[in-house]
Scaffold this motif. Sequence first.
Motif: not given
Lengths: 117, 113
Positions: A41-44, B37, B86, B88, B105-106, B108
Amino acid sequence: GAVVSQHPSWVICKSGTSVKIECRSLDFQATTMFWYRQFPKQSLMLMATSNEGSKATYEQGVEKDKFLINHASLTLSTLTVTSAHPEDSSFYICSATDRGRSTGELFFGEGSRLTVL
Amino acid sequence: TQLLEQSPQFLSIQEGENLTVYCNSSSVFSSLQWYRQEPGEGPVLLVTVVTGGEVKKLKRLTFQFGDARKDSSLHITAAQPGDTGLYLCAGADRGSTLGRLYFGRGTQLTVWP
């Protein structure tokens, strides 16, 4: 078009072993390929940038001797996690830019889930 | 260095509600992309915005690029459970390697039936 495939999708290995992940552009030639790491649940997090036939450029804090990247052709890049440890467990994703496009759009692989026991 | 600030980080809403996700930066980007995602999969490109002030629509999703090309927003109308994922945002810097993106950071998003 612009399909990127990663293999394997998931892998479980013992601590101390090395694991290789492949990233292929199936229907285009990739100018550049990028490797990312992603926690749940975090970014890339960008690990490195690789261009065909040259050494990869690693982001700050990423150990190049631990995460070996080879980009031998315009359609294949590999990431080898050497002497893997449990803290290396993560979701690894590659992406590629299409040599035939100038927009810089990225095409992502499906990701590879690595679990180190 | 986190160049893109994305908010909110988590969003949990009921089906049918509207929502907006924001992506802000002090830097100017040559283009900005939005991805979605799902767990265990790679990000899928939703849209690329290039021109300042540009608005693009993708069914119930509306994307806007700020006039100064420093910020962007994603608005979803009448969210559905299938929108869960997610989200982004990622910006391209003209001076960087083609394809090198700076990710937020995205967000959710969970949409409950």
